[in-house]
Design a protein around this motif. Structure first.
Motif, PDB file in Angstrom:
ATOM      1  N   ILE A 296      57.953  45.303  22.782  1.00 21.02           N
ATOM      2  CA  ILE A 296      59.082  44.487  22.305  1.00 21.02           C
ATOM      3  C   ILE A 296      59.763  45.165  21.111  1.00 21.02           C
ATOM      4  O   ILE A 296      60.985  45.133  20.990  1.00 21.02           O
ATOM      5  N   SER A 297      58.953  45.806  20.272  1.00 19.34           N
ATOM      6  CA  SER A 297      59.523  46.511  19.124  1.00 19.34           C
ATOM      7  C   SER A 297      60.432  47.652  19.592  1.00 19.34           C
ATOM      8  O   SER A 297      61.521  47.858  19.046  1.00 19.34           O
ATOM      9  N   ALA A 298      59.965  48.373  20.647  1.00 25.22           N
ATOM     10  CA  ALA A 298      60.787  49.460  21.194  1.00 25.22           C
ATOM     11  C   ALA A 298      62.069  48.895  21.808  1.00 25.22           C
ATOM     12  O   ALA A 298      63.138  49.507  21.703  1.00 25.22           O
ATOM     13  N   ILE A 299      61.980  47.726  22.443  1.00 25.17           N
ATOM     14  CA  ILE A 299      63.172  47.090  23.029  1.00 25.17           C
ATOM     15  C   ILE A 299      64.134  46.666  21.917  1.00 25.17           C
ATOM     16  O   ILE A 299      65.323  46.962  21.959  1.00 25.17           O
ATOM     17  N   SER A 300      63.597  45.972  20.917  1.00 30.66           N
ATOM     18  CA  SER A 300      64.491  45.420  19.885  1.00 30.66           C
ATOM     19  C   SER A 300      65.091  46.523  19.011  1.00 30.66           C
ATOM     20  O   SER A 300      66.126  46.310  18.381  1.00 30.66           O
ATOM     21  N   ALA A 301      64.451  47.709  18.983  1.00 28.35           N
ATOM     22  CA  ALA A 301      65.008  48.824  18.203  1.00 28.35           C
ATOM     23  C   ALA A 301      66.351  49.286  18.767  1.00 28.35           C
ATOM     24  O   ALA A 301      67.136  49.925  18.054  1.00 28.35           O
ATOM     25  N   THR A 302      66.632  48.959  20.047  1.00 28.20           N
ATOM     26  CA  THR A 302      67.899  49.389  20.658  1.00 28.20           C
ATOM     27  C   THR A 302      69.053  48.437  20.316  1.00 28.20           C
ATOM     28  O   THR A 302      70.206  48.742  20.593  1.00 28.20           O
ATOM     29  N   ALA A 303      68.713  47.271  19.740  1.00 27.79           N
ATOM     30  CA  ALA A 303      69.745  46.257  19.501  1.00 27.79           C
ATOM     31  C   ALA A 303      70.530  46.533  18.231  1.00 27.79           C
ATOM     32  O   ALA A 303      69.992  47.066  17.259  1.00 27.79           O
ATOM     33  N   SER A 304      71.813  46.149  18.245  1.00 28.32           N
ATOM     34  CA  SER A 304      72.629  46.340  17.049  1.00 28.32           C
ATOM     35  C   SER A 304      72.413  45.193  16.057  1.00 28.32           C
ATOM     36  O   SER A 304      72.509  45.370  14.859  1.00 28.32           O
ATOM     37  N   ILE A 305      72.146  44.000  16.601  1.00 27.05           N
ATOM     38  CA  ILE A 305      71.862  42.851  15.718  1.00 27.05           C
ATOM     39  C   ILE A 305      70.394  42.490  15.941  1.00 27.05           C
ATOM     40  O   ILE A 305      70.018  42.059  17.021  1.00 27.05           O
ATOM     41  N   ARG A 306      69.575  42.657  14.917  1.00 28.43           N
ATOM     42  CA  ARG A 306      68.128  42.537  15.140  1.00 28.43           C
ATOM     43  C   ARG A 306      67.486  41.365  14.437  1.00 28.43           C
ATOM     44  O   ARG A 306      66.289  41.134  14.600  1.00 28.43           O
ATOM     45  N   SER A 307      68.272  40.635  13.665  1.00 30.93           N
ATOM     46  CA  SER A 307      67.685  39.571  12.870  1.00 30.93           C
ATOM     47  C   SER A 307      66.973  38.536  13.745  1.00 30.93           C
ATOM     48  O   SER A 307      67.613  37.836  14.542  1.00 30.93           O
TER      49      SER A 307
ATOM     50  N   VAL B 105      72.519  43.890  22.339  1.00 31.74           N
ATOM     51  CA  VAL B 105      72.632  45.329  22.636  1.00 31.74           C
ATOM     52  C   VAL B 105      74.043  45.610  23.152  1.00 31.74           C
ATOM     53  O   VAL B 105      74.477  44.992  24.140  1.00 31.74           O
ATOM     54  N   THR B 106      74.738  46.525  22.505  1.00 29.80           N
ATOM     55  CA  THR B 106      76.147  46.741  22.865  1.00 29.80           C
ATOM     56  C   THR B 106      76.329  47.832  23.927  1.00 29.80           C
ATOM     57  O   THR B 106      77.205  47.711  24.782  1.00 29.80           O
ATOM     58  N   ASP B 107      75.506  48.865  23.884  1.00 30.17           N
ATOM     59  CA  ASP B 107      75.645  49.960  24.854  1.00 30.17           C
ATOM     60  C   ASP B 107      75.267  49.462  26.259  1.00 30.17           C
ATOM     61  O   ASP B 107      74.176  48.919  26.477  1.00 30.17           O
ATOM     62  N   LEU B 108      76.185  49.678  27.203  1.00 32.46           N
ATOM     63  CA  LEU B 108      76.030  49.121  28.557  1.00 32.46           C
ATOM     64  C   LEU B 108      74.748  49.590  29.255  1.00 32.46           C
ATOM     65  O   LEU B 108      73.993  48.792  29.822  1.00 32.46           O
ATOM     66  N   LYS B 109      74.502  50.901  29.210  1.00 33.40           N
ATOM     67  CA  LYS B 109      73.342  51.467  29.920  1.00 33.40           C
ATOM     68  C   LYS B 109      72.023  51.035  29.278  1.00 33.40           C
ATOM     69  O   LYS B 109      71.070  50.675  29.962  1.00 33.40           O
ATOM     70  N   ILE B 110      72.010  51.081  27.948  1.00 32.85           N
ATOM     71  CA  ILE B 110      70.782  50.682  27.242  1.00 32.85           C
ATOM     72  C   ILE B 110      70.521  49.198  27.455  1.00 32.85           C
ATOM     73  O   ILE B 110      69.387  48.772  27.688  1.00 32.85           O
ATOM     74  N   ARG B 111      71.604  48.402  27.417  1.00 31.82           N
ATOM     75  CA  ARG B 111      71.456  46.962  27.631  1.00 31.82           C
ATOM     76  C   ARG B 111      70.851  46.682  29.007  1.00 31.82           C
ATOM     77  O   ARG B 111      69.939  45.873  29.141  1.00 31.82           O
ATOM     78  N   ALA B 112      71.355  47.387  30.007  1.00 27.27           N
ATOM     79  CA  ALA B 112      70.839  47.190  31.367  1.00 27.27           C
ATOM     80  C   ALA B 112      69.351  47.531  31.438  1.00 27.27           C
ATOM     81  O   ALA B 112      68.547  46.795  32.026  1.00 27.27           O
ATOM     82  N   LYS B 113      68.981  48.625  30.792  1.00 23.85           N
ATOM     83  CA  LYS B 113      67.591  49.093  30.848  1.00 23.85           C
ATOM     84  C   LYS B 113      66.644  48.133  30.123  1.00 23.85           C
ATOM     85  O   LYS B 113      65.639  47.693  30.688  1.00 23.85           O
ATOM     86  N   VAL B 114      66.987  47.780  28.883  1.00 25.68           N
ATOM     87  CA  VAL B 114      66.064  46.925  28.116  1.00 25.68           C
ATOM     88  C   VAL B 114      66.004  45.508  28.694  1.00 25.68           C
ATOM     89  O   VAL B 114      64.945  44.877  28.700  1.00 25.68           O
ATOM     90  N   SER B 115      67.137  45.028  29.235  1.00 23.47           N
ATOM     91  CA  SER B 115      67.136  43.697  29.845  1.00 23.47           C
ATOM     92  C   SER B 115      66.225  43.684  31.071  1.00 23.47           C
ATOM     93  O   SER B 115      65.478  42.731  31.300  1.00 23.47           O
ATOM     94  N   ALA B 116      66.311  44.737  31.877  1.00 22.53           N
ATOM     95  CA  ALA B 116      65.469  44.824  33.087  1.00 22.53           C
ATOM     96  C   ALA B 116      63.994  44.850  32.701  1.00 22.53           C
ATOM     97  O   ALA B 116      63.162  44.157  33.314  1.00 22.53           O
TER      98      ALA B 116
END
Lengths: 199, 215
Positions: free
Chosen positions: B145-156, A124-135
């Motif tokens: 998890i699907s909602a989480i992974s949807a935010t990722a730029s590299i999803r493979s 995840v590249t976006d800083l805020k989104i990365r922080a949220k989903v990681s948490a």
């Protein structure tokens, strides 16, 4: 920092110079002074990471995400070290590197969780989104802990000894136990230092 | 945290209509499970497999087939959903639809698996209950998890990497229970109860954490 460094040197010296060979294990017992503190730190780091993850979700301050990630990175290094040292000890004492013992399974699941958490952060590249989903992922992974601690040991046979410090009293030689406890305290202090360090 | 019944049903209906039009998620799950089954069955020929190994193979196929659920939030209507839908209706709507998809998959996969591996099920109710609660947990965790992974730029492969550690307790308990159901061993009821409790905790935690992800 200097005190922790001196304490670490003193413990390493004690491990190689003072600790007596253990019955049946000889000097192989020295591995456990590195293996057990590493395993201890990997668990502490896991809960610390989840704690800061919860704080991030509550206060939305990026510093908590950085602390959560830092704890996870330390935990990941520790869990790898603990797994490798444990596998070597297992090969030398029980004849096999791996046998899916409950504690080996637990540590392996920790590797998977840390690995997944760090992969997610990289993806995840976006800083805020990365922080949220990681948490969120960090907190979700905490759910597996009761299973790993209470259920798994009942499902599989274990080669590991019963807890070193248990309700029936202390089973180790007093020198060995003192050095082990000192090593655990030292590793915890190193962890606290690394967590407080800036940058 | 609120759940509107009307929105919840609308989300399921929307998912159903979109999947009827596109069919990609379900067909890929179906084809993956068929390919995996064929691979294993052809590779082992007529070799006898122990029930523990058969159960493990079945759950490995279910797990990897479920990775098709990572498309759950690849939704062109996601912005509209964010404006008009509340998070809980969306979470539970998508979760129930995933559960329906997995159930439909199992209606195909289970008989095919039993025929190809020539398995005799000694305790069918336990097998069905185990599969139901197993896929409940996978759907619950899979939706978040699907909602989480949807935010990722590299999803493979990210979905399976994130999902596996979380559903590992379900996976191990399900293999244990499936093996007992195939052999008619004494059914480990405590394993079944543990699985149901873990499912409930997973869905509850998923529902709470989804709020943080959605808003």
């Amino acid at each position: 920092m200097f005190i922790i460094f001196l304490f670490t040197v003193a413990i390493i010296a004690a491990i190689f110079l003072i600790v007596p060979p253990a019955q049946g294990l000889g000097y192989l017992v020295r591995i456990i002074y590195f293996h057990i503190p590493a395993a201890w730190l990997s668990v502490i780091a896991f809960f610390t990471s989840a704690f800061y993850a919860a704080k991030f979700l509550k206060f939305q301050e990026i510093i908590f995400d950085e602390l959560s990630a830092r704890a996870a990175k330390i935990g990941f290094v520790c869990v790898i070290f603990s797994t490798l040292s444990g596998a070597i000890f297992s090969k030398l004492t029980w004849g096999a590197y791996w046998n899916w013992d409950p504690r080996q399974t637990t540590i392996f699941v920790l590797i998977l969780i840390y690995g997944a958490y760090l992969t997610l952060r990289l993806a995840v590249t976006d800083l805020k989104i990365r922080a949220k989903v990681s948490a969120i992922y960090s907190l979700l992974s905490v759910l597996t802990v009761p299973f790993l601690i209470f259920i798994l040991p009942r499902m599989y046979f274990s080669l590991h000894p019963s807890p070193i410090i248990n309700s029936s009293g202390l089973e180790m030689d007093s020198t060995m136990l003192a050095v082990l406890i000192a090593a655990l305290i030292d590793s915890t202090l190193i962890f606290i230092y690394l967590m407080k360090r800036r940058g | 945290m609120k759940l509107s019944a009307c929105q919840f049903i609308s989300v399921i209906r929307k998912e159903f209509l979109i999947n009827c039009r596109q069919r990609a998620i379900f067909v890929s799950m179906l084809m993956f499970s068929l390919t995996a089954l064929a691979c294993i069955s052809l590779a082992i020929g007529g070799t006898f497999l122990e029930s523990k190994l058969l159960s493990a193979l079945l759950w490995i196929i279910i797990f990897f087939a479920s990775t098709a659920l990572d498309k759950t939030f690849d939704d062109e209507a996601i912005t509209t959903l964010k404006i008009y839908g509340d998070s809980q209706s969306i979470f539970f709507g998508k979760m129930i639809f995933s559960l329906i998809s997995m159930t439909a998959l199992m209606i195909f996969l289970l008989p095919t698996f039993l025929i190809l591996f020539d398995c005799e099920v000694k305790s069918p109710p336990i097998l069905l209950i185990t599969i139901f609660f197993g896929i409940c947990g996978i759907s619950g965790a899979g939706t978040l998890i699907s909602a989480i992974s949807a935010t990722a730029s590299i999803r493979s492969g990210l979905f399976s990497i994130l999902l596996f550690p979380i559903i590992l307790p379900i996976f191990l308990l399900a293999i244990d229970l499936t093996s007992a159901a195939l052999l008619n061993f004494e059914i480990p009821i405590s394993s079944l109860i543990t699985m149901i409790i873990y499912d409930s905790i997973l869905i509850l935690a998923g529902s709470i954490l989804f709020d943080y992800l959605w808003y």
